[in-house]
Design a protein around this motif. Structure first.
Motif, PDB file in Angstrom:
ATOM      1  N   THR A 178       0.859  -1.193   0.000  1.00  9.08           N
ATOM      2  CA  THR A 178       0.000   0.000   0.000  1.00  9.08           C
ATOM      3  C   THR A 178       0.891   1.238   0.000  1.00  9.08           C
ATOM      4  O   THR A 178       2.041   1.197   0.456  1.00  9.08           O
ATOM      5  N   ILE A 179       0.315   2.337  -0.485  1.00  9.12           N
ATOM      6  CA  ILE A 179       1.032   3.616  -0.503  1.00  9.12           C
ATOM      7  C   ILE A 179       0.791   4.306   0.838  1.00  9.12           C
ATOM      8  O   ILE A 179      -0.357   4.486   1.254  1.00  9.12           O
ATOM      9  N   THR A 180       1.882   4.668   1.510  1.00 11.49           N
ATOM     10  CA  THR A 180       1.774   5.246   2.859  1.00 11.49           C
ATOM     11  C   THR A 180       2.065   6.736   2.891  1.00 11.49           C
ATOM     12  O   THR A 180       1.744   7.408   3.863  1.00 11.49           O
ATOM     13  N   ASP A 181       2.707   7.258   1.856  1.00 12.26           N
ATOM     14  CA  ASP A 181       3.068   8.678   1.876  1.00 12.26           C
ATOM     15  C   ASP A 181       3.288   9.140   0.438  1.00 12.26           C
ATOM     16  O   ASP A 181       3.615   8.338  -0.447  1.00 12.26           O
ATOM     17  N   LYS A 182       3.082  10.435   0.261  1.00 15.81           N
ATOM     18  CA  LYS A 182       3.275  11.040  -1.046  1.00 15.81           C
ATOM     19  C   LYS A 182       3.746  12.459  -0.782  1.00 15.81           C
ATOM     20  O   LYS A 182       3.128  13.166   0.019  1.00 15.81           O
ATOM     21  N   TYR A 183       4.864  12.869  -1.370  1.00 16.24           N
ATOM     22  CA  TYR A 183       5.389  14.195  -1.053  1.00 16.24           C
ATOM     23  C   TYR A 183       6.241  14.710  -2.209  1.00 16.24           C
ATOM     24  O   TYR A 183       6.634  13.955  -3.104  1.00 16.24           O
ATOM     25  N   GLU A 184       6.473  16.012  -2.158  1.00 16.20           N
ATOM     26  CA  GLU A 184       7.321  16.621  -3.179  1.00 16.20           C
ATOM     27  C   GLU A 184       8.540  17.221  -2.499  1.00 16.20           C
ATOM     28  O   GLU A 184       8.447  17.770  -1.407  1.00 16.20           O
ATOM     29  N   ALA A 185       9.684  17.072  -3.134  1.00 19.36           N
ATOM     30  CA  ALA A 185      10.929  17.643  -2.604  1.00 19.36           C
ATOM     31  C   ALA A 185      11.815  17.983  -3.786  1.00 19.36           C
ATOM     32  O   ALA A 185      11.930  17.181  -4.725  1.00 19.36           O
ATOM     33  N   ASP A 186      12.408  19.153  -3.752  1.00 19.99           N
ATOM     34  CA  ASP A 186      13.296  19.594  -4.843  1.00 19.99           C
ATOM     35  C   ASP A 186      12.620  19.489  -6.204  1.00 19.99           C
ATOM     36  O   ASP A 186      13.259  19.105  -7.195  1.00 19.99           O
ATOM     37  N   GLY A 187      11.334  19.785  -6.246  1.00 19.73           N
ATOM     38  CA  GLY A 187      10.634  19.764  -7.519  1.00 19.73           C
ATOM     39  C   GLY A 187      10.334  18.374  -8.064  1.00 19.73           C
ATOM     40  O   GLY A 187       9.939  18.220  -9.211  1.00 19.73           O
ATOM     41  N   LYS A 188      10.529  17.351  -7.223  1.00 20.50           N
ATOM     42  CA  LYS A 188      10.264  15.980  -7.657  1.00 20.50           C
ATOM     43  C   LYS A 188       9.121  15.395  -6.832  1.00 20.50           C
ATOM     44  O   LYS A 188       8.893  15.798  -5.693  1.00 20.50           O
ATOM     45  N   GLY A 189       8.430  14.440  -7.412  1.00 18.38           N
ATOM     46  CA  GLY A 189       7.335  13.792  -6.718  1.00 18.38           C
ATOM     47  C   GLY A 189       7.734  12.398  -6.252  1.00 18.38           C
ATOM     48  O   GLY A 189       8.193  11.578  -7.045  1.00 18.38           O
ATOM     49  N   TYR A 190       7.543  12.155  -4.959  1.00 19.02           N
ATOM     50  CA  TYR A 190       7.919  10.863  -4.392  1.00 19.02           C
ATOM     51  C   TYR A 190       6.704  10.142  -3.826  1.00 19.02           C
ATOM     52  O   TYR A 190       5.801  10.769  -3.274  1.00 19.02           O
ATOM     53  N   ILE A 191       6.710   8.823  -3.922  1.00 17.29           N
ATOM     54  CA  ILE A 191       5.743   8.006  -3.200  1.00 17.29           C
ATOM     55  C   ILE A 191       6.513   7.033  -2.310  1.00 17.29           C
ATOM     56  O   ILE A 191       7.641   6.646  -2.622  1.00 17.29           O
ATOM     57  N   LYS A 192       5.877   6.691  -1.189  1.00 21.56           N
ATOM     58  CA  LYS A 192       6.475   5.770  -0.237  1.00 21.56           C
ATOM     59  C   LYS A 192       5.435   4.697   0.042  1.00 21.56           C
ATOM     60  O   LYS A 192       4.235   5.006   0.078  1.00 21.56           O
ATOM     61  N   GLY A 193       5.861   3.477   0.227  1.00 19.21           N
ATOM     62  CA  GLY A 193       4.889   2.430   0.495  1.00 19.21           C
ATOM     63  C   GLY A 193       5.453   1.336   1.367  1.00 19.21           C
ATOM     64  O   GLY A 193       6.659   1.267   1.608  1.00 19.21           O
TER      65      GLY A 193
END
Lengths: 145, 150
Positions: B109-124
């Motif tokens: 499952t996807i647990t987090d979604k965030y942007e940093a330095d103009g990039k999009g990250y997902i965490k699961g």
């Protein structure tokens, strides 16, 4: 009892070329039928420069790239026959594709003793033929007494 | 953390939401032949994984699968979900032994979604269990996904 003075010890660098047939062989063993791992034309059609690596391909780099690994760890006093694999962690720093030539350096980065076991962590850092850091592989071993 | 522009992916940042379920992957039963294949492919020739006599001798109840093969199944699920290159981090803990004929199901499952330095990250978070629900590996991953309208 793990000898803490070994923490920080590095082993001689090794060089390993990423072979397409090893990518294919790993995908076949896992049962991953994605054609990008099996066929250069399919990989290129999907936008890859060459055949890309399945996420756990680093294990092939660790074992086939450094066939002295167990011997080197045994020489630090680790009882290899008592080793269980506790954790595995990858940091993918830049893309790696088939035909890249990687250099790996393995180090012991942590070690501690617990009742009836030692916990030893080794890390192998890989650079490519352009001397770019591409991959860090961290492996935690549980060594039973 | 390095990210990669213009890399092939099967998914965009906008498409993923926290709580999303990663399509599960159900593998075929583990066979002895598969473990022999995996030994040769990976270079891990520990006889625990291929020689039944060794498995009996150390009390594992016959040969056991390489933990890395089970992590490989989870990797296949993630590769199907994002493609291999978006992955930035992938780590697991090995929690149980896998035997012949076990049927492994990988979930996440996807647990987090965030942007940093103009990039999009997902965490699961990800897991692999056998047919009885026994957890074999559990772990996490981070992937950098491109924007649909970049």
């Amino acid at each position: 009892m793990f000898d803490k003075s070994k923490i920080g010890q590095s082993f001689p660098p090794f060089t390993v070329r990423v072979e397409r047939c090893k990518v294919y062989e790993l995908a076949l063993a896992i049962g991953d039928t994605n054609p990008i791992y099996h066929d250069l034309a399919a990989a290129q059609a999907a936008g890859y420069a060459d055949v890309p690596l399945p996420p756990t391909f680093p294990t092939v780099l660790n074992f086939w790239g450094n066939t002295l690994m167990w011997q080197q760890l045994a020489e630090t006093g680790i009882q290899i026959a008592q080793v269980l694999h506790g954790e595995e962690a990858y940091e993918y720093l830049a893309p790696i594709v088939a035909n890249d030539v990687l250099t790996g350096v393995m180090s012991i980065v942590d070690g501690k003793s617990r009742p009836s076991m030692d916990i030893v962590t080794v890390e192998t850092r890989y650079t490519n033929q352009r001397n770019e850091s591409v991959l860090n592989v961290k492996t935690m071993f549980i060594v039973r007494e | 953390m390095t990210t990669h522009a213009n890399i092939p992916t099967s998914r965009y940042f906008e498409d993923v939401q926290v709580g999303d379920v990663i399509p599960q992957l159900v593998k075929s039963p583990i066979t002895h032949q598969q473990l022999v294949r995996y030994s040769g492919a990976s270079g891990d020739f520990n006889p625990l994984h291929t020689d039944p006599r060794v498995g009996e001798a150390v009390g594992t109840g016959g040969i056991i699968a390489h933990g890395m093969l089970i992590m490989g199944f989870v990797g296949q699920m993630l590769s199907d979900y994002t493609g291999p290159l978006p992955l930035q981090k992938f780590g697991v803990r090995f929690k149980g032994m896998t035997h012949l004929e076990d049927v492994i199901t990988c979930t996440g499952t996807i647990t987090d979604k965030y942007e940093a330095d103009g990039k999009g990250y997902i965490k699961g978070k990800v897991q692999a269990k056998d047919q009885t629900g026994d957890v074999k590996v559990a772990g996490t991953f981070v992937a950098a996904l491109p924007y649909r309208n970049a």
